[in-house]
Design a protein around this motif. Structure first.
Motif, mmCIF file in Angstrom:
data_model
loop_
_atom_site.group_PDB
_atom_site.id
_atom_site.type_symbol
_atom_site.label_atom_id
_atom_site.label_comp_id
_atom_site.label_asym_id
_atom_site.label_seq_id
_atom_site.Cartn_x
_atom_site.Cartn_y
_atom_site.Cartn_z
ATOM 1 N N GLY A 30 43.249 81.846 33.090
ATOM 2 C CA GLY A 30 42.209 81.331 32.220
ATOM 3 C C GLY A 30 40.911 82.025 32.576
ATOM 4 N N THR A 31 39.880 81.791 31.811
ATOM 5 C CA THR A 31 38.577 82.355 32.111
ATOM 6 C C THR A 31 37.578 81.221 32.153
ATOM 7 O OG1 THR A 31 39.203 84.337 30.907
ATOM 8 C CG2 THR A 31 36.884 84.081 31.418
ATOM 9 N N PRO A 32 37.165 80.794 33.329
ATOM 10 C CA PRO A 32 37.620 81.244 34.644
ATOM 11 C C PRO A 32 39.028 80.716 34.942
ATOM 12 C CG PRO A 32 36.167 79.358 34.914
ATOM 13 C CD PRO A 32 36.203 79.686 33.431
ATOM 14 N N VAL A 33 39.589 81.147 36.062
ATOM 15 C CA VAL A 33 40.920 80.695 36.458
ATOM 16 C C VAL A 33 40.905 79.172 36.575
ATOM 17 C CG1 VAL A 33 42.605 80.714 38.349
ATOM 18 C CG2 VAL A 33 41.528 82.847 37.623
ATOM 19 N N ASN A 34 41.926 78.532 36.018
ATOM 20 C CA ASN A 34 42.075 77.080 36.114
ATOM 21 C C ASN A 34 42.521 76.715 37.523
ATOM 22 O OD1 ASN A 34 41.787 76.180 33.202
ATOM 23 N ND2 ASN A 34 43.345 77.765 33.020
ATOM 24 N N ASP A 35 41.986 75.630 38.048
ATOM 25 C CA ASP A 35 42.328 75.199 39.399
ATOM 26 C C ASP A 35 42.499 73.683 39.414
ATOM 27 O OD1 ASP A 35 42.631 74.655 42.087
ATOM 28 O OD2 ASP A 35 40.849 75.759 42.723
ATOM 29 N N LEU A 36 43.741 73.239 39.488
ATOM 30 C CA LEU A 36 44.022 71.808 39.510
ATOM 31 C C LEU A 36 43.419 71.141 40.739
ATOM 32 C CD1 LEU A 36 45.535 69.502 38.032
ATOM 33 C CD2 LEU A 36 47.501 70.012 39.490
ATOM 34 N N LEU A 37 43.287 71.896 41.838
ATOM 35 C CA LEU A 37 42.778 71.321 43.079
ATOM 36 C C LEU A 37 41.260 71.457 43.221
ATOM 37 C CD1 LEU A 37 45.555 72.450 45.582
ATOM 38 C CD2 LEU A 37 45.399 70.340 44.231
ATOM 39 N N ALA A 38 40.582 71.672 42.112
ATOM 40 C CA ALA A 38 39.119 71.773 42.150
ATOM 41 C C ALA A 38 38.471 70.414 42.400
ATOM 42 C CB ALA A 38 38.593 72.376 40.849
ATOM 43 N N ALA A 39 39.205 69.338 42.153
ATOM 44 C CA ALA A 39 38.645 67.992 42.312
ATOM 45 C C ALA A 39 39.731 67.042 42.814
ATOM 46 C CB ALA A 39 38.091 67.501 40.976
ATOM 47 N N PRO A 40 39.329 65.946 43.440
ATOM 48 C CA PRO A 40 40.308 64.986 43.963
ATOM 49 C C PRO A 40 41.275 64.427 42.917
ATOM 50 C CG PRO A 40 38.157 64.551 44.912
ATOM 51 C CD PRO A 40 37.956 65.597 43.841
ATOM 52 N N ASP A 41 40.835 64.264 41.670
ATOM 53 C CA ASP A 41 41.764 63.733 40.673
ATOM 54 C C ASP A 41 42.900 64.716 40.403
ATOM 55 O OD1 ASP A 41 39.877 65.404 39.386
ATOM 56 O OD2 ASP A 41 40.160 64.403 37.469
ATOM 57 N N GLY A 42 42.633 66.010 40.490
ATOM 58 C CA GLY A 42 43.694 67.013 40.358
ATOM 59 C C GLY A 42 44.656 66.964 41.531
ATOM 60 N N TYR A 43 44.106 66.703 42.717
ATOM 61 C CA TYR A 43 44.939 66.537 43.908
ATOM 62 C C TYR A 43 45.887 65.354 43.719
ATOM 63 C CZ TYR A 43 45.867 65.480 48.899
ATOM 64 O OH TYR A 43 46.444 65.207 50.109
ATOM 65 N N GLU A 44 45.374 64.267 43.184
ATOM 66 C CA GLU A 44 46.201 63.087 42.913
ATOM 67 C C GLU A 44 47.307 63.422 41.909
ATOM 68 O OE1 GLU A 44 45.730 58.507 41.269
ATOM 69 O OE2 GLU A 44 44.031 59.881 41.131
ATOM 70 N N ILE A 45 46.967 64.165 40.872
ATOM 71 C CA ILE A 45 47.952 64.564 39.867
ATOM 72 C C ILE A 45 49.024 65.440 40.496
ATOM 73 C CG2 ILE A 45 48.285 65.987 37.790
ATOM 74 C CD1 ILE A 45 45.485 64.913 36.878
ATOM 75 N N TRP A 46 48.613 66.407 41.341
ATOM 76 C CA TRP A 46 49.597 67.286 41.986
ATOM 77 C C TRP A 46 50.531 66.479 42.887
ATOM 78 C CZ3 TRP A 46 50.954 68.800 46.961
ATOM 79 C CH2 TRP A 46 51.909 69.824 47.013
ATOM 80 N N LEU A 47 49.976 65.584 43.692
ATOM 81 C CA LEU A 47 50.819 64.754 44.556
ATOM 82 C C LEU A 47 51.838 63.976 43.732
ATOM 83 C CD1 LEU A 47 48.232 63.295 47.113
ATOM 84 C CD2 LEU A 47 50.019 64.999 47.581
ATOM 85 N N SER A 48 51.416 63.443 42.602
ATOM 86 C CA SER A 48 52.312 62.695 41.739
ATOM 87 C C SER A 48 53.406 63.604 41.164
ATOM 88 C CB SER A 48 51.507 62.043 40.610
ATOM 89 O OG SER A 48 52.360 61.371 39.711
ATOM 90 N N SER A 49 53.027 64.757 40.632
ATOM 91 C CA SER A 49 54.007 65.686 40.064
ATOM 92 C C SER A 49 54.978 66.210 41.114
ATOM 93 C CB SER A 49 53.311 66.867 39.385
ATOM 94 O OG SER A 49 52.759 66.473 38.160
ATOM 95 N N ALA A 50 54.491 66.365 42.341
ATOM 96 C CA ALA A 50 55.328 66.887 43.420
ATOM 97 C C ALA A 50 56.193 65.802 44.063
ATOM 98 C CB ALA A 50 54.444 67.549 44.478
ATOM 99 N N GLY A 51 56.041 64.560 43.629
ATOM 100 C CA GLY A 51 56.816 63.473 44.195
ATOM 101 C C GLY A 51 56.325 63.022 45.556
ATOM 102 N N LEU A 52 55.067 63.294 45.859
ATOM 103 C CA LEU A 52 54.509 62.965 47.170
ATOM 104 C C LEU A 52 53.488 61.827 47.131
ATOM 105 C CD1 LEU A 52 53.978 66.593 48.507
ATOM 106 C CD2 LEU A 52 55.814 64.993 49.096
ATOM 107 N N ALA A 53 53.264 61.242 45.978
ATOM 108 C CA ALA A 53 52.234 60.209 45.850
ATOM 109 C C ALA A 53 52.490 59.014 46.768
ATOM 110 C CB ALA A 53 52.121 59.751 44.395
ATOM 111 N N ASP A 54 53.751 58.686 47.017
ATOM 112 C CA ASP A 54 54.065 57.552 47.895
ATOM 113 C C ASP A 54 53.907 57.903 49.370
ATOM 114 O OD1 ASP A 54 54.697 56.130 45.638
ATOM 115 O OD2 ASP A 54 56.864 56.340 45.869
ATOM 116 N N ARG A 55 53.912 59.187 49.684
ATOM 117 C CA ARG A 55 53.863 59.612 51.084
ATOM 118 C C ARG A 55 52.492 60.105 51.524
ATOM 119 N NH1 ARG A 55 58.724 63.698 52.032
ATOM 120 N NH2 ARG A 55 58.050 63.439 54.183
#
Length: 188
Positions: A30-55
């Motif tokens: 993307g322009t600029p490059v998209n970064d899911l981990l730019a903010a804590p809410d993206g971190y939460e989304i990644w943990l959920s998608s990765a199956g790590l939200a419970d851990r």
């Protein structure tokens, strides 16, 4: 591919690769490059998608550890793309993340079990991603690939029988490349 159901809020174009590559794919074109981990809410989304939200708990310290692991993995994959081997800097970076945890095995009533123990809770997701990268290396470093489309920065683990997969997603990047070649032939 993982059996975990992706979080419906996850905006990434490629989801479900092994954990290490899924972490790398938190940045996409993307322009600029998209970064899911730019903010804590993206971190939460990644943990959920990765199956790590419970851990894993969503905290700034965990996000910082995960970003460090992502940079370490990006350097290691770049080494593989360039030389086919991991250089000393990549090895040191991977080992640096791995030093934050260990795998403890024990025998219980139901048989052998494995438990990941980390020195600080914020390192769990980062440690798991780097540990997963080691598993991918064992399966074949040559199968860890970046999409061949010049505008794509996504990574995938090539599980094709002949190991010749080139695109993160044939329906998107592969078709774009084929259309560009076809258009170029028509103009010549």
């Amino acid at each position: 591919m993982t059996d975990v159901m992706a979080d419906p809020r996850d905006p990434r174009p490629l989801i479900g690769e092994p954990l290490a590559l899924d972490l790398l794919n938190t940045r996409w074109s993307g322009t600029p490059v998209n970064d899911l981990l730019a903010a804590p809410d993206g971190y939460e989304i990644w943990l959920s998608s990765a199956g790590l939200a419970d851990r894993c708990r969503v905290a700034d310290s965990g996000l910082a550890a995960l970003r460090e692991a992502r940079e370490t993995l990006a350097g290691a994959v770049q080494d593989l793309d360039t030389t086919g081997e991991l250089g000393p800097e990549a090895v040191a970076g991977l080992n640096g993340v791995l030093r934050h945890g260990r795998l403890r095995r024990e025998l219980g009533g139901q048989g052998p079990t494995e438990h990941v123990e980390v020195d600080r809770a914020e390192w769990l997701a980062a440690w798991l991603a780097v540990d997963d990268f080691l598993d991918l290396l064992d399966q074949g470093a040559h199968r860890i690939k970046q999409c061949a489309h010049e505008a794509c920065i996504l990574h995938f683990f090539d599980t094709s029988q002949n190991g010749r997969r080139r695109w993160c997603r044939m329906a998107v990047c592969g078709n774009r490349a084929k259309a560009a070649r076809h258009y170029g032939k028509g103009r010549a």
